[in-house]
Scaffold this active site. Structure first.
Site, mmCIF file in Angstrom:
data_model
loop_
_atom_site.group_PDB
_atom_site.id
_atom_site.type_symbol
_atom_site.label_atom_id
_atom_site.label_comp_id
_atom_site.label_asym_id
_atom_site.label_seq_id
_atom_site.Cartn_x
_atom_site.Cartn_y
_atom_site.Cartn_z
ATOM 1 C CB CYS A 49 -0.998 -0.045 1.406
ATOM 2 S SG CYS A 49 -1.988 -1.460 1.208
ATOM 3 C CG HIS A 70 -3.667 3.310 0.969
ATOM 4 N ND1 HIS A 70 -3.759 2.640 -0.160
ATOM 5 C CD2 HIS A 70 -3.557 2.108 1.918
ATOM 6 C CE1 HIS A 70 -4.142 1.493 -0.020
ATOM 7 N NE2 HIS A 70 -3.825 0.900 1.112
ATOM 8 C CG ASN A 115 -6.719 -1.314 -0.166
ATOM 9 O OD1 ASN A 115 -6.030 -0.857 -0.993
ATOM 10 N ND2 ASN A 115 -6.411 -1.526 1.043
HETATM 11 O O1 UT7 Z 1 -4.344 -1.304 2.723
HETATM 12 C C1 UT7 Z 1 -3.745 -1.624 3.637
HETATM 13 C C2 UT7 Z 1 -4.098 -1.269 5.142
HETATM 14 N N1 UT7 Z 1 -5.508 -2.090 5.450
HETATM 15 C C3 UT7 Z 1 -6.285 -1.650 6.253
HETATM 16 O O2 UT7 Z 1 -5.821 -0.352 6.929
HETATM 17 C C4 UT7 Z 1 -7.276 -2.298 6.740
HETATM 18 C C5 UT7 Z 1 -7.661 -2.134 8.210
HETATM 19 N N2 UT7 Z 1 -8.790 -3.014 8.579
HETATM 20 C C6 UT7 Z 1 -10.023 -2.827 8.432
HETATM 21 O O3 UT7 Z 1 -10.394 -1.912 7.545
HETATM 22 C C7 UT7 Z 1 -11.097 -3.646 9.032
HETATM 23 O O4 UT7 Z 1 -10.415 -4.465 10.049
HETATM 24 C C8 UT7 Z 1 -11.915 -4.520 8.257
HETATM 25 C C9 UT7 Z 1 -12.634 -3.838 7.017
HETATM 26 C C10 UT7 Z 1 -10.940 -5.464 7.370
HETATM 27 C C11 UT7 Z 1 -12.717 -5.539 8.895
HETATM 28 O O5 UT7 Z 1 -13.755 -4.715 9.544
HETATM 29 P P1 UT7 Z 1 -13.664 -4.845 11.269
HETATM 30 O O6 UT7 Z 1 -14.895 -3.968 11.792
HETATM 31 O O7 UT7 Z 1 -12.670 -4.946 11.764
HETATM 32 O O8 UT7 Z 1 -14.502 -6.316 11.382
HETATM 33 P P2 UT7 Z 1 -13.944 -7.662 11.990
HETATM 34 O O9 UT7 Z 1 -12.684 -8.361 11.120
HETATM 35 O O10 UT7 Z 1 -13.740 -7.537 13.251
HETATM 36 O O11 UT7 Z 1 -15.199 -8.649 11.872
HETATM 37 C C12 UT7 Z 1 -16.526 -8.460 12.682
HETATM 38 C C13 UT7 Z 1 -17.414 -9.532 12.127
HETATM 39 C C14 UT7 Z 1 -17.073 -11.123 12.144
HETATM 40 O O12 UT7 Z 1 -18.043 -11.931 12.784
HETATM 41 P P3 UT7 Z 1 -18.156 -11.956 14.308
HETATM 42 O O13 UT7 Z 1 -16.779 -12.617 14.649
HETATM 43 O O14 UT7 Z 1 -18.417 -10.711 14.763
HETATM 44 O O15 UT7 Z 1 -19.494 -13.051 14.114
HETATM 45 C C15 UT7 Z 1 -16.589 -11.438 10.749
HETATM 46 O O16 UT7 Z 1 -16.668 -12.635 10.673
HETATM 47 O O17 UT7 Z 1 -17.744 -9.366 10.706
HETATM 48 C C16 UT7 Z 1 -17.593 -10.771 10.030
HETATM 49 N N3 UT7 Z 1 -17.124 -10.381 8.557
HETATM 50 C C17 UT7 Z 1 -17.900 -10.162 7.624
HETATM 51 N N4 UT7 Z 1 -19.291 -10.235 7.576
HETATM 52 C C18 UT7 Z 1 -19.893 -10.065 6.277
HETATM 53 C C19 UT7 Z 1 -15.959 -10.408 8.092
HETATM 54 N N5 UT7 Z 1 -15.944 -10.055 6.761
HETATM 55 C C20 UT7 Z 1 -17.304 -9.985 6.510
HETATM 56 C C21 UT7 Z 1 -17.778 -9.875 5.349
HETATM 57 N N6 UT7 Z 1 -19.376 -9.719 5.282
HETATM 58 N N7 UT7 Z 1 -17.177 -9.468 4.199
#
Ligand code: UT7
Length: 336
Positions: free
Chosen positions: A115, A263, A293
């Protein structure tokens, strides 16, 4: 002593639009989840069989940047290509650009900083120009993520985020050192290398013969992995630090920023930064809703669109900032 200055910008994205609803038909996800967590509405994914690759998209963006720069491909002295999704394991795509654009046998450097790749690329170009070694440098960021994503529910936390596309910039020598790229700031913290990574195939842990020998249908090592919340927490801290570092170096404050191009990792991260620095909507450019992204391509695509929309004018203070896999992060402060 010289400065470098951006004199041409271009972007290329594949035609094929993939909406959040399209994804919800192939994995357990929803438009609501994706928009709430990331701000993404749709992304471009290269159509299977189209023949488009990271290199070909980079070439298309470069053609536009060179034309807008008002120079010829024969004036390019050096090529820098940033990507994490090269067409080949080796060689990198820089040489493919040299060949496709029929540029003289100038040097072509491939940057592996994910990135932050475009910011690293601009910094490299800037140093070559500042030292007087080269006059015109082409910097490309391009990614073809879609072929390498796990498009099942297992991979949903990563695959809904990433999109394909390319952006490019031509930098040239600027004799007025109060203009152009004022400073660049690069960082890394390799202890977190595996928190956002694609481990296989790689010579260190798992090469192709290991994968084939195991023949394990549940092997996830050749899909990208991201510890999302951990990456998010680091991103907001490092983005803030490296923007501040750039401003302080140039005795500027956040109110002096005319346009911040972060980014495009997650709209929530950009909004956090905007609030933290007290910036208005006019001071920050986001287009993640359209493209997701696109890693090394995200800043040059956003910069190109901001410029095309007339949001960057001569004399403006433009700040580029990136954070991602490595971890690596960096910023660029420009007097346009
Ligand atoms: O480009 C390089 C740098 N990248 C970044 O800076 C990205 C940084 N991270 C993020 O943007 C976020 O962490 C994400 C968008 C990747 C994820 O969001 P989050 O709020 O951190 O969600 P999470 O990973 O904690 O997941 C929450 C819930 C989980 O379910 P439970 O365990 O709460 O039941 C996941 O299984 O959401 C679930 N989940 C989804 N649900 C529907 C994960 N992906 C999905 C999905 N659709 N695509």
């Amino acid at each position: 002593m010289y400065n470098s200055r951006i004199i041409g910008l271009g972007k290329y994205v594949p035609d094929n639009v993939v909406t959040n609803d399209d994804l919800s038909k192939i994995m357990d996800t929803s438009d609501t989840w994706i928009q709430e967590r990331t701000g993404i509405k749709e992304r471009r994914w290269v159509k299977e069989g189209s023949g488009e690759t990271t290199a070909t998209m980079g070439v298309e963006a470069a053609k536009i940047a060179i034309e807008r720069a008002g120079i010829s491909k024969d004036d390019i002295d050096f090529i820098v290509f940033a990507t994490l999704s090269p067409d080949y394991y080796f060689p990198g795509p820089g040489v493919q650009v040299q060949n496709a654009l029929d540029i003289k046998t100038v040097g072509a450097l491939d940057v592996r900083n994910q990135c932050s790749g475009f910011v690293y690329g601009i910094s490299v170009a800037d140093q070559f120009i500042k030292s007087g070694m080269y006059k015109n440098v082409l910097v490309i960021g391009s990614e073809l993520h879609s072929h390498g994503l796990d498009k099942t529910t297992r991979g949903r936390s990563v695959s809904v985020i990433f999109g394909d596309g390319a952006g490019a910039a031509v930098l040239t020598r600027e004799e007025d050192t109060s203009k152009g790229v004022l400073s660049t700031h690069l960082h890394s913290e390799g202890k977190y290398a595996e928190e956002l990574s694609l481990i296989a195939p790689g010579m260190g842990k798992r090469w192709v013969n290991d994968i084939l020998a195991d023949n394990d249908p549940n092997d996830e090592s050749y899909y990208p992995y991201m510890n999302g919340q951990f990456v998010f927490k680091n991103a907001v801290v490092r983005f803030s630090e490296v923007i501040m570092e750039g401003l302080q170096k140039n005795k500027l404050s956040p109110k002096d920023i005319n346009m911040l191009i972060p980014h495009q990792a997650n709209l929530r991260i950009a909004q956090f930064i905007q609030k933290k620095f007290g910036l208005s909507d006019n001071q920050v450019f986001n287009n993640i809703e359209k493209y997701g992204n696109t890693t090394a391509a995200s800043i040059p695509i956003a910069l190109t669109e901001a410029w095309e929309e007339g949001k960057i004018k001569e004399g403006d203070c433009v700040v580029l900032a990136a954070f991602g896999s490595g971890f690596t992060w960096g910023s660029v402060v420009i007097k346009w």
